[in-house]
Design a protein around this motif. Structure first.
Motif, PDB file in Angstrom:
ATOM      1  N   ALA A  39      11.282  -7.470   8.887  1.00 38.42           N
ATOM      2  CA  ALA A  39      11.358  -6.555  10.100  1.00 38.42           C
ATOM      3  C   ALA A  39      11.094  -4.988   9.750  1.00 38.42           C
ATOM      4  CB  ALA A  39      13.118  -6.461  10.279  1.00 38.42           C
ATOM      5  N   LEU A  40      11.049  -4.712   8.445  1.00 37.27           N
ATOM      6  CA  LEU A  40      10.273  -3.532   7.976  1.00 37.27           C
ATOM      7  C   LEU A  40       8.821  -3.340   8.098  1.00 37.27           C
ATOM      8  CD1 LEU A  40      11.113  -0.733   6.910  1.00 37.27           C
ATOM      9  CD2 LEU A  40      10.938  -1.486   4.598  1.00 37.27           C
ATOM     10  N   ALA A  41       8.223  -4.547   7.925  1.00 38.01           N
ATOM     11  CA  ALA A  41       6.959  -4.666   8.243  1.00 38.01           C
ATOM     12  C   ALA A  41       6.378  -4.374   9.706  1.00 38.01           C
ATOM     13  CB  ALA A  41       6.302  -5.980   7.750  1.00 38.01           C
ATOM     14  N   ARG A  42       7.081  -5.038  10.448  1.00 35.41           N
ATOM     15  CA  ARG A  42       6.858  -4.883  11.903  1.00 35.41           C
ATOM     16  C   ARG A  42       7.107  -3.667  12.340  1.00 35.41           C
ATOM     17  NH1 ARG A  42       9.824  -9.908  12.087  1.00 35.41           N
ATOM     18  NH2 ARG A  42      11.555  -9.073  12.479  1.00 35.41           N
ATOM     19  N   TYR A  43       8.260  -2.955  11.877  1.00 39.09           N
ATOM     20  CA  TYR A  43       8.694  -1.523  12.006  1.00 39.09           C
ATOM     21  C   TYR A  43       7.376  -0.735  11.758  1.00 39.09           C
ATOM     22  CZ  TYR A  43      10.787   2.880  11.818  1.00 39.09           C
ATOM     23  OH  TYR A  43      11.135   4.245  12.134  1.00 39.09           O
ATOM     24  N   GLY A  44       6.805  -0.937  10.554  1.00 39.33           N
ATOM     25  CA  GLY A  44       5.710   0.217   9.612  1.00 39.33           C
ATOM     26  C   GLY A  44       4.522  -0.085  10.668  1.00 39.33           C
ATOM     27  N   ARG A  45       4.085  -1.363  11.013  1.00 39.87           N
ATOM     28  CA  ARG A  45       2.984  -1.589  11.862  1.00 39.87           C
ATOM     29  C   ARG A  45       3.096  -0.784  13.279  1.00 39.87           C
ATOM     30  NH1 ARG A  45       3.630  -7.169  10.147  1.00 39.87           N
ATOM     31  NH2 ARG A  45       2.782  -7.203   7.917  1.00 39.87           N
ATOM     32  N   ALA A  46       4.463  -0.789  13.831  1.00 40.16           N
ATOM     33  CA  ALA A  46       4.516  -0.305  15.075  1.00 40.16           C
ATOM     34  C   ALA A  46       4.333   1.186  15.283  1.00 40.16           C
ATOM     35  CB  ALA A  46       5.872  -1.117  15.661  1.00 40.16           C
ATOM     36  N   LEU A  47       4.571   1.676  14.097  1.00 41.23           N
ATOM     37  CA  LEU A  47       4.506   3.126  13.963  1.00 41.23           C
ATOM     38  C   LEU A  47       3.146   3.844  14.335  1.00 41.23           C
ATOM     39  CD1 LEU A  47       6.544   4.191  10.942  1.00 41.23           C
ATOM     40  CD2 LEU A  47       7.301   4.624  13.069  1.00 41.23           C
ATOM     41  N   ALA A  48       3.319   4.777  15.228  1.00 37.23           N
ATOM     42  CA  ALA A  48       1.972   5.687  15.385  1.00 37.23           C
ATOM     43  C   ALA A  48       1.411   6.207  14.115  1.00 37.23           C
ATOM     44  CB  ALA A  48       2.357   6.924  16.521  1.00 37.23           C
ATOM     45  N   PRO A  49       0.113   6.333  13.980  1.00 36.09           N
ATOM     46  CA  PRO A  49      -0.204   6.987  12.747  1.00 36.09           C
ATOM     47  C   PRO A  49       0.445   8.329  12.187  1.00 36.09           C
ATOM     48  CG  PRO A  49      -2.040   6.288  14.081  1.00 36.09           C
ATOM     49  CD  PRO A  49      -0.926   6.107  14.694  1.00 36.09           C
ATOM     50  N   ASP A  50       0.736   9.308  13.260  1.00 35.26           N
ATOM     51  CA  ASP A  50       1.261  10.462  12.623  1.00 35.26           C
ATOM     52  C   ASP A  50       2.619  10.332  12.331  1.00 35.26           C
ATOM     53  OD1 ASP A  50       1.713   9.845  15.423  1.00 35.26           O
ATOM     54  OD2 ASP A  50       2.132  11.998  15.859  1.00 35.26           O
ATOM     55  N   ALA A  51       3.270   9.349  12.983  1.00 36.11           N
ATOM     56  CA  ALA A  51       4.979   8.979  12.629  1.00 36.11           C
ATOM     57  C   ALA A  51       4.799   8.119  11.413  1.00 36.11           C
ATOM     58  CB  ALA A  51       5.442   8.101  13.807  1.00 36.11           C
ATOM     59  N   TYR A  52       4.045   7.277  11.134  1.00 37.18           N
ATOM     60  CA  TYR A  52       3.723   6.821   9.831  1.00 37.18           C
ATOM     61  C   TYR A  52       3.793   7.744   8.755  1.00 37.18           C
ATOM     62  CZ  TYR A  52       1.642   4.692   5.746  1.00 37.18           C
ATOM     63  OH  TYR A  52       1.229   4.572   4.341  1.00 37.18           O
ATOM     64  N   ALA A  53       2.821   8.675   9.025  1.00 34.44           N
ATOM     65  CA  ALA A  53       2.540   9.748   7.854  1.00 34.44           C
ATOM     66  C   ALA A  53       3.793  10.562   7.597  1.00 34.44           C
ATOM     67  CB  ALA A  53       1.158  10.662   8.427  1.00 34.44           C
ATOM     68  N   ALA A  54       4.417  10.900   8.509  1.00 35.69           N
ATOM     69  CA  ALA A  54       5.825  11.793   8.351  1.00 35.69           C
ATOM     70  C   ALA A  54       6.684  10.940   7.950  1.00 35.69           C
ATOM     71  CB  ALA A  54       6.035  12.118   9.735  1.00 35.69           C
ATOM     72  N   LEU A  55       6.752   9.694   8.143  1.00 29.11           N
ATOM     73  CA  LEU A  55       7.811   8.974   7.362  1.00 29.11           C
ATOM     74  C   LEU A  55       7.506   8.568   5.972  1.00 29.11           C
ATOM     75  CD1 LEU A  55      10.256   7.108   7.432  1.00 29.11           C
ATOM     76  CD2 LEU A  55       8.935   5.214   8.388  1.00 29.11           C
ATOM     77  N   HIS A  56       6.195   8.272   5.775  1.00 25.94           N
ATOM     78  CA  HIS A  56       5.557   7.843   4.508  1.00 25.94           C
ATOM     79  C   HIS A  56       5.866   9.129   3.401  1.00 25.94           C
ATOM     80  CE1 HIS A  56       2.947   7.296   0.991  1.00 25.94           C
ATOM     81  NE2 HIS A  56       3.176   6.039   1.323  1.00 25.94           N
ATOM     82  N   ALA A  57       5.645  10.413   4.081  1.00 25.69           N
ATOM     83  CA  ALA A  57       5.667  11.493   3.237  1.00 25.69           C
ATOM     84  C   ALA A  57       7.326  11.694   2.867  1.00 25.69           C
ATOM     85  CB  ALA A  57       5.501  12.695   3.919  1.00 25.69           C
ATOM     86  N   VAL A  58       8.235  11.423   3.540  1.00 22.55           N
ATOM     87  CA  VAL A  58       9.593  11.618   3.413  1.00 22.55           C
ATOM     88  C   VAL A  58      10.142  10.521   2.376  1.00 22.55           C
ATOM     89  CG1 VAL A  58      11.879  11.222   4.469  1.00 22.55           C
ATOM     90  CG2 VAL A  58      10.069  12.595   5.663  1.00 22.55           C
ATOM     91  N   LEU A  59       9.613   9.428   2.649  1.00 25.99           N
ATOM     92  CA  LEU A  59      10.403   8.401   1.682  1.00 25.99           C
ATOM     93  C   LEU A  59       9.351   8.366   0.314  1.00 25.99           C
ATOM     94  CD1 LEU A  59       9.894   5.203   3.998  1.00 25.99           C
ATOM     95  CD2 LEU A  59      11.858   6.272   3.314  1.00 25.99           C
ATOM     96  N   ASP A  60       8.239   8.872   0.419  1.00 27.62           N
ATOM     97  CA  ASP A  60       7.624   9.120  -1.115  1.00 27.62           C
ATOM     98  C   ASP A  60       8.112  10.135  -1.854  1.00 27.62           C
ATOM     99  OD1 ASP A  60       5.505   7.900  -2.816  1.00 27.62           O
ATOM    100  OD2 ASP A  60       4.158   9.777  -2.327  1.00 27.62           O
ATOM    101  N   ALA A  61       9.107  11.172  -1.282  1.00 24.73           N
ATOM    102  CA  ALA A  61       9.410  12.176  -1.924  1.00 24.73           C
ATOM    103  C   ALA A  61      10.933  11.833  -2.287  1.00 24.73           C
ATOM    104  CB  ALA A  61       9.632  13.450  -1.130  1.00 24.73           C
ATOM    105  N   GLY A  62      11.516  10.675  -2.149  1.00 19.60           N
ATOM    106  CA  GLY A  62      12.871  10.472  -2.009  1.00 19.60           C
ATOM    107  C   GLY A  62      13.172   9.424  -3.331  1.00 19.60           C
ATOM    108  N   ASP A  63      14.115   9.058  -3.547  1.00 17.75           N
ATOM    109  CA  ASP A  63      14.767   8.219  -4.947  1.00 17.75           C
ATOM    110  C   ASP A  63      13.782   7.075  -5.011  1.00 17.75           C
ATOM    111  OD1 ASP A  63      15.412   6.276  -3.098  1.00 17.75           O
ATOM    112  OD2 ASP A  63      17.640   6.794  -3.217  1.00 17.75           O
ATOM    113  N   ALA A  64      14.252   6.258  -6.014  1.00 14.41           N
ATOM    114  CA  ALA A  64      13.197   5.162  -6.520  1.00 14.41           C
ATOM    115  C   ALA A  64      13.060   4.154  -5.268  1.00 14.41           C
ATOM    116  CB  ALA A  64      13.793   4.237  -7.588  1.00 14.41           C
ATOM    117  N   GLU A  65      14.270   3.845  -4.550  1.00 18.33           N
ATOM    118  CA  GLU A  65      14.207   2.829  -3.656  1.00 18.33           C
ATOM    119  C   GLU A  65      13.284   3.281  -2.340  1.00 18.33           C
ATOM    120  OE1 GLU A  65      17.475   0.561  -0.489  1.00 18.33           O
ATOM    121  OE2 GLU A  65      18.118   1.750  -2.357  1.00 18.33           O
ATOM    122  N   GLU A  66      13.549   4.316  -2.062  1.00 25.46           N
ATOM    123  CA  GLU A  66      12.796   4.915  -1.056  1.00 25.46           C
ATOM    124  C   GLU A  66      11.282   4.947  -1.274  1.00 25.46           C
ATOM    125  OE1 GLU A  66      14.516   8.565  -0.470  1.00 25.46           O
ATOM    126  OE2 GLU A  66      16.141   7.876   0.500  1.00 25.46           O
TER     127      GLU A  66
END
Length: 120
Positions: free
Chosen positions: A34-61
């Motif tokens: 489900a997470l893979a489908r969600y990630g593929r469905a994101l627009a490029p700018d939405a993915y970039a914003a989400l990736h930046a937030v997750l990459d700055a988070g805790d180990a799990e994020e």
């Protein structure tokens, strides 16, 4: 609980807490799918914003950010993860071996095949 199976669904990245609330209740294999489908469905700018937030988070994020980068084939993010001690082993298994030429590979980090195999 959303599974993002519908092709018309256009999920928007919210917060890591939203992702956990929607995906953590699922069993592990279903969660990853489900997470893979969600990630593929994101627009490029939405993915970039989400990736930046997750990459700055805790180990799990940060692991989730790497997973999304892999399913979206974001080789720049995967290769950047090679320098992160927490993510290096998982990034090694996702980054193409530089000793074998690949048109998709943009990894420039020197990763010998023996080191890459130790990640498995």
């Amino acid at each position: 609980m959303a599974t993002f199976d519908a092709p018309h669904a256009r999920p928007q990245p919210l917060t890591p807490a939203w992702l956990r609330a929607h995906f953590d209740p699922l069993p592990f294999p279903a969660r990853r799918a489900a997470l893979a489908r969600y990630g593929r469905a994101l627009a490029p700018d939405a993915y970039a914003a989400l990736h930046a937030v997750l990459d700055a988070g805790d180990a799990e994020e940060r692991h989730m950010a790497l997973f999304l980068a892999v399913v979206r084939r974001d080789t720049d993010a995967v290769c950047t993860a090679l320098g992160d001690p927490l993510l290096r082993r998982r990034a090694l298994s996702a980054c193409p071996c530089p000793n074998r030429p690949s048109r998709r590979s943009r990894c420039t980090a020197p990763v010998p095949c023996a080191t890459r195999r130790s990640g498995y």
